[in-house]
Scaffold this motif. Structure first.
Motif, mmCIF file in Angstrom:
data_model
loop_
_atom_site.group_PDB
_atom_site.id
_atom_site.type_symbol
_atom_site.label_atom_id
_atom_site.label_comp_id
_atom_site.label_asym_id
_atom_site.label_seq_id
_atom_site.Cartn_x
_atom_site.Cartn_y
_atom_site.Cartn_z
ATOM 1 N N PHE A 7 47.670 27.344 105.163
ATOM 2 C CA PHE A 7 47.907 27.266 103.724
ATOM 3 C C PHE A 7 48.281 25.840 103.313
ATOM 4 N N LEU A 8 49.187 25.222 104.052
ATOM 5 C CA LEU A 8 49.649 23.877 103.718
ATOM 6 C C LEU A 8 48.524 22.859 103.790
ATOM 7 N N MET A 9 47.676 22.961 104.797
ATOM 8 C CA MET A 9 46.614 21.974 105.008
ATOM 9 C C MET A 9 45.390 22.201 104.129
ATOM 10 N N GLU A 10 45.068 23.461 103.858
ATOM 11 C CA GLU A 10 43.812 23.770 103.170
ATOM 12 C C GLU A 10 43.960 24.183 101.709
ATOM 13 N N ARG A 11 45.062 24.813 101.357
ATOM 14 C CA ARG A 11 45.140 25.408 100.018
ATOM 15 C C ARG A 11 46.213 24.835 99.099
ATOM 16 N N MET A 12 47.283 24.341 99.655
ATOM 17 C CA MET A 12 48.412 23.921 98.830
ATOM 18 C C MET A 12 48.022 22.894 97.771
ATOM 19 N N ALA A 13 47.174 21.948 98.123
ATOM 20 C CA ALA A 13 46.777 20.892 97.184
ATOM 21 C C ALA A 13 45.999 21.426 95.981
ATOM 22 N N LEU A 14 45.507 22.648 96.078
ATOM 23 C CA LEU A 14 44.777 23.236 94.952
ATOM 24 C C LEU A 14 45.716 23.736 93.855
ATOM 25 N N TYR A 15 46.976 23.973 94.206
ATOM 26 C CA TYR A 15 47.935 24.523 93.242
ATOM 27 C C TYR A 15 48.707 23.421 92.541
ATOM 28 N N HIS A 16 48.904 23.607 91.248
ATOM 29 C CA HIS A 16 49.651 22.656 90.429
ATOM 30 C C HIS A 16 51.132 23.041 90.420
ATOM 31 N N PHE A 62 50.415 30.462 88.741
ATOM 32 C CA PHE A 62 50.230 29.064 89.108
ATOM 33 C C PHE A 62 48.769 28.693 88.924
ATOM 34 N N TYR A 63 48.542 27.542 88.337
ATOM 35 C CA TYR A 63 47.174 27.089 88.136
ATOM 36 C C TYR A 63 46.584 26.669 89.472
ATOM 37 N N LYS A 64 45.393 27.180 89.779
ATOM 38 C CA LYS A 64 44.709 26.830 91.025
ATOM 39 C C LYS A 64 43.436 26.076 90.674
ATOM 40 N N ARG A 65 43.355 24.853 91.143
ATOM 41 C CA ARG A 65 42.161 24.039 90.919
ATOM 42 C C ARG A 65 40.992 24.624 91.718
ATOM 43 N N SER A 66 39.784 24.389 91.259
ATOM 44 C CA SER A 66 38.624 24.850 92.023
ATOM 45 C C SER A 66 38.317 23.896 93.175
ATOM 46 N N GLY A 69 41.823 17.402 93.454
ATOM 47 C CA GLY A 69 41.630 16.287 92.540
ATOM 48 C C GLY A 69 41.207 16.675 91.142
ATOM 49 N N GLU A 70 40.902 17.942 90.923
ATOM 50 C CA GLU A 70 40.490 18.401 89.596
ATOM 51 C C GLU A 70 41.645 18.273 88.609
ATOM 52 N N GLU A 71 41.349 17.908 87.370
ATOM 53 C CA GLU A 71 42.368 17.792 86.329
ATOM 54 C C GLU A 71 42.938 19.162 85.973
ATOM 55 N N VAL A 72 44.223 19.193 85.637
ATOM 56 C CA VAL A 72 44.903 20.431 85.251
ATOM 57 C C VAL A 72 44.936 20.506 83.726
ATOM 58 N N PRO A 73 44.464 21.635 83.143
ATOM 59 C CA PRO A 73 44.493 21.772 81.684
ATOM 60 C C PRO A 73 45.913 21.624 81.132
ATOM 61 N N GLU A 74 46.026 21.131 79.923
ATOM 62 C CA GLU A 74 47.311 20.874 79.284
ATOM 63 C C GLU A 74 48.237 22.088 79.286
ATOM 64 N N GLU A 75 47.707 23.272 79.033
ATOM 65 C CA GLU A 75 48.556 24.460 78.943
ATOM 66 C C GLU A 75 49.203 24.852 80.279
ATOM 67 N N PHE A 76 48.738 24.271 81.382
ATOM 68 C CA PHE A 76 49.317 24.566 82.688
ATOM 69 C C PHE A 76 50.142 23.418 83.253
ATOM 70 N N GLN A 77 50.355 22.375 82.480
ATOM 71 C CA GLN A 77 51.050 21.188 82.967
ATOM 72 C C GLN A 77 52.512 21.415 83.319
ATOM 73 N N PRO A 80 54.233 26.940 85.288
ATOM 74 C CA PRO A 80 53.274 27.711 86.076
ATOM 75 C C PRO A 80 53.482 29.216 86.081
ATOM 76 N N LEU A 81 54.652 29.711 85.745
ATOM 77 C CA LEU A 81 54.907 31.149 85.847
ATOM 78 C C LEU A 81 54.548 31.891 84.572
ATOM 79 N N ARG A 82 53.838 32.983 84.735
ATOM 80 C CA ARG A 82 53.482 33.845 83.606
ATOM 81 C C ARG A 82 54.521 34.936 83.385
#
Length: 88
Positions: A7-16, A62-66, A69-77, A80-82
């Protein structure tokens, strides 16, 4: 804990708005803070699989980038919790 490492190496960077602190390596956990840096929820991840950690973060909004390096939309800046505050 190969699943946590995966998770740390492959997925963590996708989450804002997600940070890793290695000071608790023997008792790895997710710690959720509010805007005042107060702990609102703690979840042990020692026995969780990478997919379970991802599902938990997704369920909490939590916003997950596809891709990295993908930009995070303003509403998720900033929030992160709904979940409503009284659930935390």
């Amino acid at each position: 804990m190969p699943e946590l490492y995966h998770f740390l190496m492959e997925r963590m960077a996708l989450y804002h708005n997600l940070e890793y602190d290695s000071s608790e390596e023997k008792k790895p956990r997710l710690i959720f803070y509010n805007e005042k840096d107060e702990v609102v929820k703690t979840v042990s991840v020692k026995k969780m699989k990478a997919d379970e950690i991802s599902s938990l973060l997704d369920s909490l909004g939590f916003y997950k980038r596809s891709k990295k390096g993908e930009e995070v939309p303003e509403e998720f800046q900033h929030f992160p919790l709904r979940a409503p505050r009284d659930e935390l």
